[in-house]
Design an enzyme around this catalytic site. Sequence first.
Site, mmCIF file in Angstrom:
data_model
loop_
_atom_site.group_PDB
_atom_site.id
_atom_site.type_symbol
_atom_site.label_atom_id
_atom_site.label_comp_id
_atom_site.label_asym_id
_atom_site.label_seq_id
_atom_site.Cartn_x
_atom_site.Cartn_y
_atom_site.Cartn_z
ATOM 1 N N SER A 257 0.799 -1.229 0.000
ATOM 2 C CA SER A 257 0.000 0.000 0.000
ATOM 3 C C SER A 257 0.827 1.272 0.000
ATOM 4 O O SER A 257 0.349 2.315 -0.415
ATOM 5 C CB SER A 257 -0.930 0.007 1.212
ATOM 6 N N HIS B 187 -5.453 -4.474 -1.847
ATOM 7 C CA HIS B 187 -5.187 -3.356 -2.764
ATOM 8 C C HIS B 187 -5.064 -3.844 -4.206
ATOM 9 O O HIS B 187 -4.303 -3.271 -4.987
ATOM 10 C CB HIS B 187 -3.909 -2.613 -2.366
ATOM 11 N N LYS C 189 -12.569 -1.630 -0.271
ATOM 12 C CA LYS C 189 -11.740 -0.794 -1.150
ATOM 13 C C LYS C 189 -12.382 -0.769 -2.550
ATOM 14 O O LYS C 189 -13.427 -0.156 -2.709
ATOM 15 C CB LYS C 189 -10.288 -1.273 -1.130
#
Length: 396
Positions: A183, A211, A242
């Site tokens: 990240s 991610h 996310k």
Amino acid sequence: MYGVKDQLRAELDQIEADGLTKKERLITTPQAAHIGTTQGEALNFCANNYLGLANHPDIVAAAREALDEWGFGMASVRFICGTQTQHRDLEKAIADYVGTEDAILFPSCFDANGAIFEVLLTAEDAVISDALNHASIIDGVRLSKAQRFRYANRDMAELRSRLEEAREAGARRTLIVTDGAFSMDGYLAPLEEICDLAEEFGALVMVDDSHATGFVGEGGRGSHEACGVMDRVDILTGTLGKALGGGSGGYVAGPVEVVELLKQRGRPYLFSNAVAPAVVAGSMKALEIARDSDEPRQVLRRNAELFRSLMDEAGFELLPGEHAIVPVMFPGDDGARKAAEIADAMLAKGVYVIAFSFPVVPRGQARIRVQLSAAHSEDDVRACVDAFVAARDEVG
Ligand SMILES: *Cc1c(COP(=O)(O)O)cnc(C)c1O
């Protein structure tokens, strides 16, 4: 509180004196490229809203319909009376998308990582973890009794040494665990090399793709798709918080036996409430969009490419890559101050980005982490670059 309040206040004062206080910025609108805050409007470049689905009309509609059809809350953990048919449908859809036999939902990916290691590994086993893995992996590993080994970020020579050490220690099972995309720098884990080493040593591979799921790889299936090892990664964890709508919830995806055992022994599954019905329905719609439509991924890629090339032209130092996380580097002793001042100056111009410095990233490697979204227009991306240039001129 017998003086504890004063002790806590002193601790808070020390955090403030060290310049490490994190302050909440209050948002007055839904999550989007353009947001309102209590300090004015801002172009948002720091959300994990990669596909722009956080406020997508079809997802909002699916969640709204679910409120009527499925109600507000479950008021139960999954195994008592907290599993609607749609929870299972979402689990099967996730497994199908990321390419595993089955999947199991958790209240968050933090909880998914909190469950998996304890269930899979005993004191006879070993876990080998990348040094930059997410906090929830570190905490999850701590909850297990397995022997712990760590290798420097993406360092395959060190991973090999740790695998040799685990073998010498007589580990029964060995699990290699890594973030799929890191990240703080947007780098992908070298999954092909990791899978090769795992095969050589008879180890399992687990990837946390929080991610990556939804937008990394040709079909957005994740870092294992991007690295061409979809059938070689044993276990994946990920988040619904996310790219996949940004609501909440997480999952473990993997072999049927892993999922079944988590249903027997996974503590956050057994002892924490089920994901709320509207969130399940909205997340299902988000997954369908990610699965069935290339367009948001293409827009995201175009935005990331445009941002990288314009920033490069403007003379900023970027970490290389293709990920929608683009770190703008401010190296050296003065970097932390400079990054913070530029981020502040940009916010005054209505562009919201965050500066990170030690201890979140290594000393001397301060950065502003920019996160692109499919919700950004080309003009938004250009406005962000313009704000970087103007802020740099101002700060000097
Ligand atoms: C964000 C993130 C998590 C936590 O996900 P939640 O669902 O918000 O708990 C876990 N692992 C990684 C790698 C993440 O980036």
